[in-house]
Write an enzyme that holds these catalytic residues in place. Sequence first.
Site, PDB file in Angstrom:
ATOM      1  N   TYR A 229      -1.944  -0.669  10.934  1.00 20.12           N
ATOM      2  CA  TYR A 229      -2.074  -1.333   9.620  1.00 20.12           C
ATOM      3  C   TYR A 229      -0.862  -1.030   8.742  1.00 20.12           C
ATOM      4  CZ  TYR A 229      -3.340  -1.715   4.677  1.00 20.12           C
ATOM      5  OH  TYR A 229      -3.319  -1.984   3.329  1.00 20.12           O
TER       6      TYR A 229
ATOM      7  N   THR B 182       0.819  -1.210   0.000  1.00 14.07           N
ATOM      8  CA  THR B 182       0.000   0.000   0.000  1.00 14.07           C
ATOM      9  C   THR B 182       0.853   1.260   0.000  1.00 14.07           C
ATOM     10  OG1 THR B 182      -1.506   1.276   1.406  1.00 14.07           O
ATOM     11  CG2 THR B 182      -0.117  -0.300   2.535  1.00 14.07           C
ATOM     12  N   ASP B 183       0.282   2.357  -0.502  1.00 19.17           N
ATOM     13  CA  ASP B 183       0.980   3.649  -0.417  1.00 19.17           C
ATOM     14  C   ASP B 183       1.052   4.157   1.025  1.00 19.17           C
ATOM     15  OD1 ASP B 183      -1.719   4.341  -0.070  1.00 19.17           O
ATOM     16  OD2 ASP B 183      -1.793   5.769  -1.732  1.00 19.17           O
ATOM     17  N   GLU B 184       0.254   3.551   1.930  1.00 21.27           N
ATOM     18  CA  GLU B 184       0.201   4.066   3.308  1.00 21.27           C
ATOM     19  C   GLU B 184       1.523   3.870   4.047  1.00 21.27           C
ATOM     20  OE1 GLU B 184      -3.450   3.379   5.377  1.00 21.27           O
ATOM     21  OE2 GLU B 184      -4.556   3.107   3.517  1.00 21.27           O
TER      22      GLU B 184
ATOM     23  N   LYS C 273       2.153  -3.492   7.248  1.00 23.01           N
ATOM     24  CA  LYS C 273       2.447  -3.670   5.813  1.00 23.01           C
ATOM     25  C   LYS C 273       3.895  -3.262   5.525  1.00 23.01           C
ATOM     26  CE  LYS C 273       0.024  -4.734   2.903  1.00 23.01           C
ATOM     27  NZ  LYS C 273      -0.351  -6.090   2.384  1.00 23.01           N
TER      28      LYS C 273
HETATM   29  P1  NAD Z   1      -9.602  -7.541   2.014  1.00 17.26           P
HETATM   30  O1  NAD Z   1      -9.590  -7.248   3.476  1.00 17.26           O
HETATM   31  O2  NAD Z   1     -10.828  -7.263   1.222  1.00 17.26           O
HETATM   32  O3  NAD Z   1      -9.232  -9.078   1.764  1.00 17.26           O
HETATM   33  C1  NAD Z   1      -8.220  -9.740   2.439  1.00 17.26           C
HETATM   34  C2  NAD Z   1      -8.370 -11.239   2.190  1.00 17.26           C
HETATM   35  O4  NAD Z   1      -7.298 -11.918   2.867  1.00 17.26           O
HETATM   36  C3  NAD Z   1      -9.668 -11.825   2.721  1.00 17.26           C
HETATM   37  O5  NAD Z   1     -10.247 -12.673   1.761  1.00 17.26           O
HETATM   38  C4  NAD Z   1      -9.231 -12.611   3.950  1.00 17.26           C
HETATM   39  O6  NAD Z   1     -10.071 -13.722   4.224  1.00 17.26           O
HETATM   40  C5  NAD Z   1      -7.834 -13.029   3.555  1.00 17.26           C
HETATM   41  N1  NAD Z   1      -6.967 -13.314   4.725  1.00 17.26           N
HETATM   42  C6  NAD Z   1      -6.809 -12.546   5.840  1.00 17.26           C
HETATM   43  N2  NAD Z   1      -5.935 -13.124   6.688  1.00 17.26           N
HETATM   44  C7  NAD Z   1      -5.514 -14.259   6.075  1.00 17.26           C
HETATM   45  C8  NAD Z   1      -4.594 -15.261   6.430  1.00 17.26           C
HETATM   46  N3  NAD Z   1      -3.936 -15.224   7.594  1.00 17.26           N
HETATM   47  N4  NAD Z   1      -4.395 -16.301   5.588  1.00 17.26           N
HETATM   48  C9  NAD Z   1      -5.065 -16.366   4.408  1.00 17.26           C
HETATM   49  N5  NAD Z   1      -5.944 -15.435   4.024  1.00 17.26           N
HETATM   50  C10 NAD Z   1      -6.170 -14.388   4.830  1.00 17.26           C
HETATM   51  O7  NAD Z   1      -8.361  -6.743   1.429  1.00 17.26           O
HETATM   52  P2  NAD Z   1      -8.188  -6.032   0.018  1.00 17.26           P
HETATM   53  O8  NAD Z   1      -8.761  -4.680   0.079  1.00 17.26           O
HETATM   54  O9  NAD Z   1      -8.610  -6.962  -1.045  1.00 17.26           O
HETATM   55  O10 NAD Z   1      -6.604  -5.875  -0.002  1.00 17.26           O
HETATM   56  C11 NAD Z   1      -5.766  -6.886  -0.572  1.00 17.26           C
HETATM   57  C12 NAD Z   1      -4.322  -6.467  -0.406  1.00 17.26           C
HETATM   58  O11 NAD Z   1      -4.109  -5.190  -1.007  1.00 17.26           O
HETATM   59  C13 NAD Z   1      -3.909  -6.317   1.062  1.00 17.26           C
HETATM   60  O12 NAD Z   1      -2.602  -6.819   1.199  1.00 17.26           O
HETATM   61  C14 NAD Z   1      -3.933  -4.824   1.300  1.00 17.26           C
HETATM   62  O13 NAD Z   1      -2.991  -4.438   2.284  1.00 17.26           O
HETATM   63  C15 NAD Z   1      -3.541  -4.291  -0.072  1.00 17.26           C
HETATM   64  N6  NAD Z   1      -4.060  -2.950  -0.381  1.00 17.26           N
HETATM   65  C16 NAD Z   1      -5.404  -2.694  -0.386  1.00 17.26           C
HETATM   66  C17 NAD Z   1      -5.870  -1.425  -0.719  1.00 17.26           C
HETATM   67  C18 NAD Z   1      -7.342  -1.103  -0.785  1.00 17.26           C
HETATM   68  O14 NAD Z   1      -7.696   0.041  -1.112  1.00 17.26           O
HETATM   69  N7  NAD Z   1      -8.240  -2.043  -0.542  1.00 17.26           N
HETATM   70  C19 NAD Z   1      -4.972  -0.399  -1.010  1.00 17.26           C
HETATM   71  C20 NAD Z   1      -3.603  -0.695  -0.969  1.00 17.26           C
HETATM   72  C21 NAD Z   1      -3.158  -1.970  -0.678  1.00 17.26           C
HETATM   73  P1  TYD Z   2     -10.739   3.925   4.049  1.00 19.41           P
HETATM   74  O1  TYD Z   2     -11.684   3.513   2.973  1.00 19.41           O
HETATM   75  O2  TYD Z   2     -10.888   3.323   5.402  1.00 19.41           O
HETATM   76  O3  TYD Z   2      -9.256   3.730   3.482  1.00 19.41           O
HETATM   77  P2  TYD Z   2      -7.831   4.245   4.091  1.00 19.41           P
HETATM   78  O4  TYD Z   2      -7.999   4.619   5.505  1.00 19.41           O
HETATM   79  O5  TYD Z   2      -6.998   3.006   3.930  1.00 19.41           O
HETATM   80  O6  TYD Z   2      -7.426   5.371   3.204  1.00 19.41           O
HETATM   81  O7  TYD Z   2     -10.858   5.491   4.229  1.00 19.41           O
HETATM   82  C1  TYD Z   2     -10.641   6.403   3.130  1.00 19.41           C
HETATM   83  C2  TYD Z   2     -10.714   7.798   3.697  1.00 19.41           C
HETATM   84  O8  TYD Z   2     -12.059   8.050   4.134  1.00 19.41           O
HETATM   85  C3  TYD Z   2      -9.833   8.012   4.918  1.00 19.41           C
HETATM   86  O9  TYD Z   2      -9.303   9.332   4.883  1.00 19.41           O
HETATM   87  C4  TYD Z   2     -10.785   7.861   6.088  1.00 19.41           C
HETATM   88  C5  TYD Z   2     -12.106   8.363   5.519  1.00 19.41           C
HETATM   89  N1  TYD Z   2     -13.329   7.725   6.081  1.00 19.41           N
HETATM   90  C6  TYD Z   2     -14.386   8.526   6.510  1.00 19.41           C
HETATM   91  O10 TYD Z   2     -14.306   9.768   6.471  1.00 19.41           O
HETATM   92  N2  TYD Z   2     -15.497   7.904   6.999  1.00 19.41           N
HETATM   93  C7  TYD Z   2     -15.614   6.551   7.086  1.00 19.41           C
HETATM   94  O11 TYD Z   2     -16.656   6.038   7.574  1.00 19.41           O
HETATM   95  C8  TYD Z   2     -14.528   5.743   6.610  1.00 19.41           C
HETATM   96  C9  TYD Z   2     -14.611   4.246   6.668  1.00 19.41           C
HETATM   97  C10 TYD Z   2     -13.409   6.373   6.110  1.00 19.41           C
END
Ligand code: NAD
Ligand code: TYD
Length: 359
Positions: free
Chosen positions: A162, A136-138, A166
């Site tokens: 989180y 992630t960019d975070e 990561k």
């Molecule tokens: P998500 O939470 O929707 O899905 C995570 C999946 O991992 C789930 O299906 C869960 O059951 C599985 N999981 C959790 N713990 C596990 C374990 N110990 N063993 C096997 N499986 C396990 O997450 P996402 O949004 O699809 O994100 C996927 C990846 O991308 C993550 O690594 C996250 O850090 C990264 N990411 C997500 C975002 C975003 O905007 N969603 C942005 C940047 C990076």
């Molecule tokens: P989120 O979707 O949780 O992603 P991330 O924290 O990984 O960026 O949140 C996106 C942005 O929206 C973040 O600045 C937090 C804000 N946010 C709200 O303002 N209200 C909400 O209920 C949630 C879940 C997030």
Amino acid sequence: MTEKTILVTGGAGFIGSNFVLNWINQEGSPVINLDKLTYAGNLGNLSSLKNDKRHIFVKGDINDRTLVQELLTRHRPWAIVNFAAESHVDRSIHGPEDFIQTNVNGTFHLLQETRAYLETLEGEEKNVFRFLHISTDEVYGSLGPDDAPFTESSPYTPNSPYSASKAASDHLVRAFHHTYGLYTLTSNCSNNYGPYQFPEKLVPLIILNALNWKPLPVYGDGLNVRDWLYVQDHCEALRIVLAQGKSGEVYNIGGGNERKNIDVVQTICSLLDELRPVSGQKYASLISFIKDRPGHDRRYAIDARKIGHQLRWKPEETFETGIRKTVQWYLDNMEWVKSITSGDYQRWLEKNYGNRGTA
Ligand code: NAD
Ligand code: TYD
């Protein structure tokens, strides 16, 4: 199984399931999908693959080294794509332990088993093998309003449990490349949105609260900025990174769509006013500014020029086209929504939003 098989972890989550669907559609080669099915994992995302022999689902934990070893030995994948993670910042604030367990220890165990598996390979099979780690960019921390976007060499300054977990996993991947010569690829992407996203994250939470005529919770002043990446654009980028990325390299993936949170929420409200109008009412009247998230990062922005220049990827969707598709998808998939907004989800809403207070 052929040499074309890949092992995907976390492939029942939001991005992972979009990736598996995209992979089988575009590449057509088999996927072993290892997922623990936490609250965020949902096999319903993959129901269209129910009778497809190219998708082999295995319920299990990436910390289960015996299982991982068994899957590697049996299926002999040429790549591992590691999505499995605890992924929600707010949950990491309420309870960070699971984040360390899966994101740090889980990645470590997967890397260890990968090393052991590589010892058993020879020649071409050993040379082509690669480990793609999705991050992630975070990990780069928070930007000021005039700071340049994150590049692959921006310093790591994670601020939430989180992002710290990561960051730790990224460092492990880096170390396994430098120390053991493992062919690793790391991608750091911005905020994804699109079909099958669990409604704890901003975009689907706002859509579903609005449809239920519930308050739309905006943290703090709503001026935090995120870069938004449509999930299918992300999946395309990952396929390119897997095929063409250089060993040990990091690729930032962004949508080129910086938006303030309040603007994201307003845009969703306007789309719903158009697509699901409520007579005499505006969805934006539901917006409610609530107490900020502790340690809330102010701004993320991605400089995606490296993947653009070196691997010739660029996103197809603008925020406007992607968010319209997303809102329409949720309107068209209320059965899916119903299946995941059960008791557990209601308990999460109560924990994070009940008695939170206003901004
Ligand atoms: P998500 O939470 O929707 O899905 C995570 C999946 O991992 C789930 O299906 C869960 O059951 C599985 N999981 C959790 N713990 C596990 C374990 N110990 N063993 C096997 N499986 C396990 O997450 P996402 O949004 O699809 O994100 C996927 C990846 O991308 C993550 O690594 C996250 O850090 C990264 N990411 C997500 C975002 C975003 O905007 N969603 C942005 C940047 C990076
Ligand atoms: P989120 O979707 O949780 O992603 P991330 O924290 O990984 O960026 O949140 C996106 C942005 O929206 C973040 O600045 C937090 C804000 N946010 C709200 O303002 N209200 C909400 O209920 C949630 C879940 C997030």
